[in-house]
Design a protein around this motif. Sequence first.
Motif, PDB file in Angstrom:
ATOM      1  N   GLY A 176      18.885  -3.071  -8.730  1.00 62.07           N
ATOM      2  CA  GLY A 176      18.132  -4.285  -9.030  1.00 62.07           C
ATOM      3  C   GLY A 176      17.083  -4.081 -10.099  1.00 62.07           C
ATOM      4  N   SER A 177      16.930  -2.816 -10.569  1.00 65.39           N
ATOM      5  CA  SER A 177      15.918  -2.584 -11.611  1.00 65.39           C
ATOM      6  C   SER A 177      16.570  -2.698 -12.989  1.00 65.39           C
ATOM      7  N   GLU A 178      15.794  -2.478 -14.018  1.00 59.80           N
ATOM      8  CA  GLU A 178      16.326  -2.521 -15.378  1.00 59.80           C
ATOM      9  C   GLU A 178      16.077  -1.195 -16.065  1.00 59.80           C
ATOM     10  N   LEU A 179      17.083  -0.742 -16.784  1.00 55.21           N
ATOM     11  CA  LEU A 179      17.070   0.580 -17.413  1.00 55.21           C
ATOM     12  C   LEU A 179      15.860   0.786 -18.325  1.00 55.21           C
ATOM     13  N   GLU A 180      15.498  -0.238 -19.073  1.00 58.96           N
ATOM     14  CA  GLU A 180      14.444  -0.073 -20.071  1.00 58.96           C
ATOM     15  C   GLU A 180      13.078   0.238 -19.454  1.00 58.96           C
ATOM     16  N   TYR A 181      12.919  -0.097 -18.171  1.00 62.35           N
ATOM     17  CA  TYR A 181      11.626   0.144 -17.529  1.00 62.35           C
ATOM     18  C   TYR A 181      11.558   1.514 -16.843  1.00 62.35           C
ATOM     19  N   ALA A 182      12.681   2.208 -16.807  1.00 60.48           N
ATOM     20  CA  ALA A 182      12.695   3.489 -16.086  1.00 60.48           C
ATOM     21  C   ALA A 182      12.088   4.593 -16.962  1.00 60.48           C
ATOM     22  N   ASP A 183      11.418   5.545 -16.325  1.00 63.69           N
ATOM     23  CA  ASP A 183      10.826   6.643 -17.090  1.00 63.69           C
ATOM     24  C   ASP A 183      11.877   7.715 -17.357  1.00 63.69           C
ATOM     25  N   GLU A 184      11.537   8.659 -18.235  1.00 61.48           N
ATOM     26  CA  GLU A 184      12.537   9.632 -18.699  1.00 61.48           C
ATOM     27  C   GLU A 184      13.017  10.568 -17.576  1.00 61.48           C
ATOM     28  N   VAL A 185      12.138  10.887 -16.634  1.00 61.20           N
ATOM     29  CA  VAL A 185      12.564  11.772 -15.549  1.00 61.20           C
ATOM     30  C   VAL A 185      13.604  11.067 -14.678  1.00 61.20           C
ATOM     31  N   THR A 186      13.326   9.808 -14.361  1.00 64.42           N
ATOM     32  CA  THR A 186      14.249   9.042 -13.520  1.00 64.42           C
ATOM     33  C   THR A 186      15.599   8.871 -14.211  1.00 64.42           C
ATOM     34  N   VAL A 187      15.580   8.508 -15.495  1.00 70.35           N
ATOM     35  CA  VAL A 187      16.845   8.330 -16.222  1.00 70.35           C
ATOM     36  C   VAL A 187      17.585   9.673 -16.315  1.00 70.35           C
ATOM     37  N   GLY A 188      16.819  10.742 -16.556  1.00 73.39           N
ATOM     38  CA  GLY A 188      17.421  12.079 -16.625  1.00 73.39           C
ATOM     39  C   GLY A 188      18.124  12.438 -15.324  1.00 73.39           C
TER      40      GLY A 188
ATOM     41  N   ALA B  27      -8.803   7.684 -10.023  1.00 77.12           N
ATOM     42  CA  ALA B  27      -8.478   6.267 -10.174  1.00 77.12           C
ATOM     43  C   ALA B  27      -7.423   5.835  -9.166  1.00 77.12           C
ATOM     44  N   VAL B  28      -7.448   4.552  -8.846  1.00 75.78           N
ATOM     45  CA  VAL B  28      -6.468   3.988  -7.917  1.00 75.78           C
ATOM     46  C   VAL B  28      -5.302   3.412  -8.711  1.00 75.78           C
ATOM     47  N   ALA B  29      -4.097   3.757  -8.290  1.00 75.60           N
ATOM     48  CA  ALA B  29      -2.886   3.168  -8.880  1.00 75.60           C
ATOM     49  C   ALA B  29      -2.349   2.163  -7.863  1.00 75.60           C
ATOM     50  N   LYS B  30      -2.628   0.899  -8.115  1.00 75.11           N
ATOM     51  CA  LYS B  30      -2.212  -0.152  -7.177  1.00 75.11           C
ATOM     52  C   LYS B  30      -0.688  -0.270  -7.146  1.00 75.11           C
ATOM     53  N   GLY B  31      -0.129  -0.277  -5.966  1.00 71.10           N
ATOM     54  CA  GLY B  31       1.315  -0.490  -5.810  1.00 71.10           C
ATOM     55  C   GLY B  31       2.166   0.671  -6.274  1.00 71.10           C
ATOM     56  N   ALA B  32       1.538   1.845  -6.513  1.00 66.88           N
ATOM     57  CA  ALA B  32       2.297   2.973  -7.089  1.00 66.88           C
ATOM     58  C   ALA B  32       3.399   3.467  -6.168  1.00 66.88           C
ATOM     59  N   ARG B  33       3.205   3.319  -4.857  1.00 68.06           N
ATOM     60  CA  ARG B  33       4.215   3.847  -3.942  1.00 68.06           C
ATOM     61  C   ARG B  33       5.310   2.840  -3.667  1.00 68.06           C
ATOM     62  N   ARG B  34       5.040   1.583  -3.949  1.00 63.84           N
ATOM     63  CA  ARG B  34       6.043   0.554  -3.661  1.00 63.84           C
ATOM     64  C   ARG B  34       6.892   0.265  -4.901  1.00 63.84           C
ATOM     65  N   SER B  35       6.205   0.006  -6.010  1.00 64.50           N
ATOM     66  CA  SER B  35       6.940  -0.369  -7.214  1.00 64.50           C
ATOM     67  C   SER B  35       7.192   0.846  -8.087  1.00 64.50           C
ATOM     68  N   LYS B  36       8.419   1.327  -8.067  1.00 63.86           N
ATOM     69  CA  LYS B  36       8.772   2.489  -8.874  1.00 63.86           C
ATOM     70  C   LYS B  36       8.878   2.097 -10.351  1.00 63.86           C
ATOM     71  N   ARG B  37       9.038   0.792 -10.594  1.00 66.35           N
ATOM     72  CA  ARG B  37       9.185   0.353 -11.970  1.00 66.35           C
ATOM     73  C   ARG B  37       7.859   0.478 -12.717  1.00 66.35           C
ATOM     74  N   ARG B  38       6.780   0.351 -11.964  1.00 62.81           N
ATOM     75  CA  ARG B  38       5.475   0.340 -12.616  1.00 62.81           C
ATOM     76  C   ARG B  38       5.044   1.739 -13.082  1.00 62.81           C
ATOM     77  N   PHE B  39       5.187   2.723 -12.220  1.00 60.06           N
ATOM     78  CA  PHE B  39       4.699   4.063 -12.590  1.00 60.06           C
ATOM     79  C   PHE B  39       5.791   5.135 -12.592  1.00 60.06           C
ATOM     80  N   GLY B  40       6.872   4.915 -11.860  1.00 59.36           N
ATOM     81  CA  GLY B  40       7.963   5.893 -11.814  1.00 59.36           C
ATOM     82  C   GLY B  40       7.442   7.286 -11.506  1.00 59.36           C
ATOM     83  N   SER B  41       7.876   8.261 -12.308  1.00 64.54           N
ATOM     84  CA  SER B  41       7.430   9.639 -12.074  1.00 64.54           C
ATOM     85  C   SER B  41       6.165   9.960 -12.863  1.00 64.54           C
ATOM     86  N   ASN B  42       5.596   8.940 -13.508  1.00 62.31           N
ATOM     87  CA  ASN B  42       4.464   9.196 -14.416  1.00 62.31           C
ATOM     88  C   ASN B  42       3.237   9.785 -13.722  1.00 62.31           C
ATOM     89  N   LEU B  43       3.105   9.521 -12.439  1.00 59.40           N
ATOM     90  CA  LEU B  43       1.907   9.985 -11.737  1.00 59.40           C
ATOM     91  C   LEU B  43       2.173  11.235 -10.893  1.00 59.40           C
TER      92      LEU B  43
END
Lengths: 197, 245
Positions: A176-188, B27-43
């Motif tokens: 249900g997500s979109e590829l363009e929003y995924a980070d490089e680790v996830t896509v990798g 800092a607080v990352a709101k919704g970081a654990r629920r929405s993977k689209r927002r932060f993914g592995s960035n944090l």
Amino acid sequence: MRLAAPLERLIEALRKLPGIGAKSAQRLAFHVLRGSRDDARALATALLEVKDTLRLCTLCFNVTDIDPCLICADANRDRSQVCVVEEPHNLIAIEKSGFRGLYHVLHGSIAPLRGMGPDDLKIAPLLERLRDGSVKEVILATNPNVEGEATAVYLSRLLKPLGVRATRIALGLPVGSELEYADEVTVGKALEGRREI
Amino acid sequence: MVLRSQPLGESDRIVTFLTRSAGKVRAVAKGARRSKRRFGSNLEPLSRVRLHYFEREGSDLARIEAADLLESFYRLQEDPERGAILACMAEVADAFAREQQEDESYFRLLHAVVRAVRDGMDLDLAARYFEIWTLRLHGVLPSLSSCARCGNELGARGGVYDRREGGVLCRRCAPGRPPGGVVLPGQAVEAAGDILRRAPEALIGREVAAHGLAPLADLAEVVFFDLTDRRFKSYEVLRALRGSG
């Protein structure tokens, strides 16, 4: 404004729950106050029951009121597969997917910054379970983060000499997500775990 | 760079960063654990991100607007031992970095050492490099080349770290081992010299004997404890992993 002492105590107790702030605690407390005495008693009994009757299954370490737990005791489940998860609530997520094997709950992951090492996890009982040779595959379903990955790698190294097939759940893009929003680790990870269709 | 990331409530995270321009930021990352689209592995720990945040009046916790991933070290931490060594560095950095105080050299140190580990630097050498330079950058590294009492070169005979003096004494000034002190043989003094003279990338592929590095680890542990009054959890886990592996 000071509230009546019993109400203050209830609000304080509710505030200790995860995700409940001062306002939510107050709202819940007034809800209990407005509700019937039976509802309040049922809530209090349920809370105490959780503490008094629940324990860990001696086989899989899931939370249970009977030992072994219903899953371990179910003769219809596939006993050749054991799915390893970090916490009991992770088990619920896997169970919803329709998985019909058995489980093993580690009660944590290797997390150096929190001081959690391998000896703090239920790893020794997992290895003990594998001794009789009936388990053919261990599915490592630890969380897809740095700590979960390190734990999976650690376990896979322990499992290899035992001749048990160790597999890791696929990691990658959420449905249900979109590829363009995924980070490089996830896509990798998604590319690495690709399969033929 | 992300130093640590802890769950907060049902769906948020508190993330500690070491930044170039503002030292340590929590800092607080709101919704970081629920929405993977927002932060993914960035944090995830040690990710280098471009951080957009705003500070809130009356709160020492900022709020993260965005964290764009510039460089990920996620894969590096999949190996439990390597992950634990990197966690040791993150924990030390968390203890030494000061909040809201520019500390670009410390940021560059952490970044350079983590990159060197990625490029093959020996793990123990990398850990000692980070520890020694942490002490140096914060002005608390005892001299590892000359005696704190008589000023003579330590040289091949090495010396002994004396906690009461807060310095390394030559073998003539300290023929024995003071209580709680650390003996630093000549190889350790030599390894420390290498660490202080060279950039981490220049030490990739270099092997230093354990008897040169182990005393430096003991020295760092003693000095860290004297400065912070605590033992770092990651070091205990690293020991447990090595003991069981």
